[in-house]
Design a protein around this motif. Structure first.
Motif, PDB file in Angstrom:
ATOM      1  N   ASP A 158       0.806  -1.215   0.000  1.00  0.00           N
ATOM      2  CA  ASP A 158       0.000   0.000   0.000  1.00  0.00           C
ATOM      3  C   ASP A 158       0.847   1.277   0.000  1.00  0.00           C
ATOM      4  OD1 ASP A 158       1.034  -0.297   2.528  1.00  0.00           O
ATOM      5  OD2 ASP A 158      -0.851   0.059   3.591  1.00  0.00           O
ATOM      6  N   HIS A 159       2.140   1.152  -0.220  1.00  0.00           N
ATOM      7  CA  HIS A 159       3.025   2.321  -0.250  1.00  0.00           C
ATOM      8  C   HIS A 159       2.792   3.087  -1.552  1.00  0.00           C
ATOM      9  CE1 HIS A 159       6.695   4.749  -0.260  1.00  0.00           C
ATOM     10  NE2 HIS A 159       6.885   4.397   0.999  1.00  0.00           N
ATOM     11  N   GLN A 168       2.465   2.257  -6.737  1.00  0.00           N
ATOM     12  CA  GLN A 168       1.754   2.717  -7.925  1.00  0.00           C
ATOM     13  C   GLN A 168       2.706   3.385  -8.908  1.00  0.00           C
ATOM     14  OE1 GLN A 168      -1.408   2.065  -8.641  1.00  0.00           O
ATOM     15  NE2 GLN A 168      -1.539   0.893  -6.726  1.00  0.00           N
ATOM     16  N   CYS A 194       5.945  -5.497  -2.253  1.00  0.00           N
ATOM     17  CA  CYS A 194       5.890  -5.121  -3.664  1.00  0.00           C
ATOM     18  C   CYS A 194       7.321  -4.846  -4.132  1.00  0.00           C
ATOM     19  CB  CYS A 194       5.022  -3.879  -3.841  1.00  0.00           C
ATOM     20  SG  CYS A 194       4.808  -3.370  -5.560  1.00  0.00           S
TER      21      CYS A 194
END
Length: 295
Positions: free
Chosen positions: A174-175, A179, A257
């Motif tokens: 979610d960092h 994205q 991720c």
């Protein structure tokens, strides 16, 4: 002075008592005590202070112990060298490795070696690359697997490059970088804006990242240090920072991720061994890896 007496001295020093030393050496305690007393008489000095509560080395014992160990190791090497002339590989194989070795399947490699040479006693030590090199140079280790920068050089050892790799950035799912990095490789300048978790300052694992940021004129904030990759991954997974690790290694991790980095740090995995001393077992290990001893 007999080798068996030296073995008894080393056993008492390492176990801290005559009873445990006798158990290790598979002899009755009275026989072990008698041989050590006989050796002390020959040397003209007590090697151990004995009380009802403990056994401790005397100053003479402290001075004698390293030489005793070296003598036992030399005798074992001599026996192994003789056996090797008849095609029999025996003795010991002392290996060292970083915790993030990815170029070889080390557990399987050790299993296959043990199957082929069952009379070789194998030991394994984990540690930092710079410390492992020193152990190889001193003869404590026969060979070691390292992770270093391409510019790394060490005197007194021979080396073989096993793999070359680039670092990737590891972030929590979610960092915000998760994205951004999905679109194109991340720039070092962008990463420098984030909080990092990393290995201890001064280690080669840390230097690989430090050097690339310094070369780019960038400063980064390392808020958390760890000695093992599992803790680093846990910190990243829980959003405490980001880190850079070799791409071949991070594929083994879950819950994070992994993103590419433009002009990121480079890393080499190398196998090193002594430039002056290689046991028959060490030479056999190199042959199994397809490495020429004279490299």
């Amino acid at each position: 002075m007999e080798l068996q007496q030296l073995r008894y001295v080393v056993a008492v020093a390492e176990t801290g008592g005559f009873t445990r030393a006798a158990e290790r050496c598979h002899v009755v305690q009275s026989a072990l005590s008698h041989q050590i007393a006989k050796l002390e008489k020959e040397l003209g000095a007590r090697l151990f202070d004995r009380t009802s509560r403990r056994v401790a080395l005397t100053p003479a014992g402290e001075a004698f112990l390293p030489a005793a160990r070296q003598s036992l190791e030399a005798a074992e090497r001599a026996a192994a060298e003789v056996a090797a002339t008849t095609g029999e590989i025996r003795g010991t194989l002392a290996l060292g490795a970083i915790s993030t070795i990815a170029s070889v399947d080390l557990p399987r490699l050790l299993r296959d070696f043990h199957t082929r040479y069952p009379q070789v006693r194998i030991s394994m030590t984990a540690g930092r690359s710079e410390l492992l090199v020193e152990e190889v140079r001193r003869g404590t280790l026969d060979l070691a697997f390292l992770g270093v920068t391409p510019a790394f050089r060490a005197k007194g050892v021979r080396s073989h490059t096993l793999a070359r790799d680039r670092h990737v950035v590891m972030v929590a799912p979610d960092h915000p970088l998760a994205q951004e990095g999905a679109q194109e490789p991340l720039e070092l300048a962008r990463l420098a804006e984030e909080t990092f978790v990393d290995f201890a300052a001064g280690s080669h694992a840390r230097a690989q990242t430090e050097e690339i940021f310094a070369a780019a004129g960038l400063h980064r904030d390392v808020a958390f240090e760890a000695s093992h990759w599992e803790f680093l991954a846990g910190l990243v997974r829980n959003g405490m920072g980001i880190t850079l690790l070799p791409s071949a290694f991070v594929s083994q991790l879950s819950g994070v991720c992994v993103l590419p980095v433009r002009d990121g740090p480079q890393r080499e995995e190398r196998l090193v061994w002594s430039a002056t001393r290689l046991t028959p077992a060490g030479a056999a290990f190199l042959r199994d890896l397809g490495v020429m001893v004279g490299e």
